[in-house]
Design an enzyme around this catalytic site. Sequence first.
Site, PDB file in Angstrom:
ATOM      1  N   TYR A 137       0.839  -1.205   0.000  1.00  0.00           N
ATOM      2  CA  TYR A 137       0.000   0.000   0.000  1.00  0.00           C
ATOM      3  C   TYR A 137       0.871   1.250   0.000  1.00  0.00           C
ATOM      4  CZ  TYR A 137      -2.946   3.772   1.774  1.00  0.00           C
ATOM      5  OH  TYR A 137      -3.577   4.975   1.945  1.00  0.00           O
ATOM      6  N   LYS A 141       1.273   3.790  -3.239  1.00  0.00           N
ATOM      7  CA  LYS A 141       0.770   5.153  -3.079  1.00  0.00           C
ATOM      8  C   LYS A 141       1.893   6.171  -3.316  1.00  0.00           C
ATOM      9  CE  LYS A 141      -2.805   6.488  -1.795  1.00  0.00           C
ATOM     10  NZ  LYS A 141      -3.992   6.999  -2.554  1.00  0.00           N
TER      11      LYS A 141
END
Length: 330
Positions: A137, A141
Amino acid sequence: MKILVTGGGGFVGGYVIERLLARGYAVRSIGRSSQPQLEAQGVEVVCGDLTDAAAVSAACEGVDAVFHVAARAGVWGSWESYYQPNVIGTRNVVAACHEQGVGRLIYTSTPSVVFNGRSIRGGDESLPYGKNWLCHYAHTKAIAEAEALAANSETLKIVALRPHLIFGPGDPHLLPRVLASVQAGRLKIVGDGRSRVDVSYVGNVADAHLDAFDALAAGKGAGQAYFISQGESVEVWPWLNSILEGLGHAPLTSKIPLPVAYTVGALCEGLWKVLGRRDEPPITRFVAVELAKDHYFDISAARRDLGYLAKTPMVEALNQTILDLKKRGF
């Protein structure tokens, strides 16, 4: 004015839409499934996947600005399961904005893009992107944020917001997961119990998105990322215990040293991979580090450039959150 919100059916996206509607804007939302709760508010709902470039381009047709809130969150899953929605999805949104002549793009990022495994105390936007990633994640990102900001131009103004640990009424992730772990008897204080972190009330996060939208119109913030929070860090374990006590649960007192928690996290990750499990392990290395180390940030840039102010103070934010959790049976 017409606005597109990706992930409008989600936690933050829903609050952003409420504020856009209150201003009298026409709002469109794109998501992978139907969103009757949004349609009931007069929102135009488009079903589509962000990894489908044609669908994203069609959703951007005729809109003046885009709030790109949607993302694959969490700390467990394959690289592709994060890379496709977070990186490819963002690329498609940026490309669609250019194709359709959209003038403003507000991208919802995360402070995890500067994760480096060490404590961060009062860090600002000069911090470099992270390294030694412990979860996909944060890594994806960071890639998406960097690419989005690099696409900022005279015709498409782009700003990225990094709200930290979002909580509040309707939260489907942060506190429900904590409470599930507490109820299962799994959660322990990791480290010495004195780690300080930033948290962000969801209403304030939504306000920050509108602040950024207005700032871009005023010629401020384009091409920049901004940390967002309550503006006052908290000691994470006393903060969580205040919520637990407000819900009638016993406070957390049992501790586990970070090296032990980190090792257990590594073992859980290895076992989950061998078993091919898709649910999140009870702990991961990333979670162990985040729970034990300080990570709070200087939000003076957001105050200066965006005019951001945390309108809902911590006491009120906690009261509203606890009341909501009680109504939901926690």
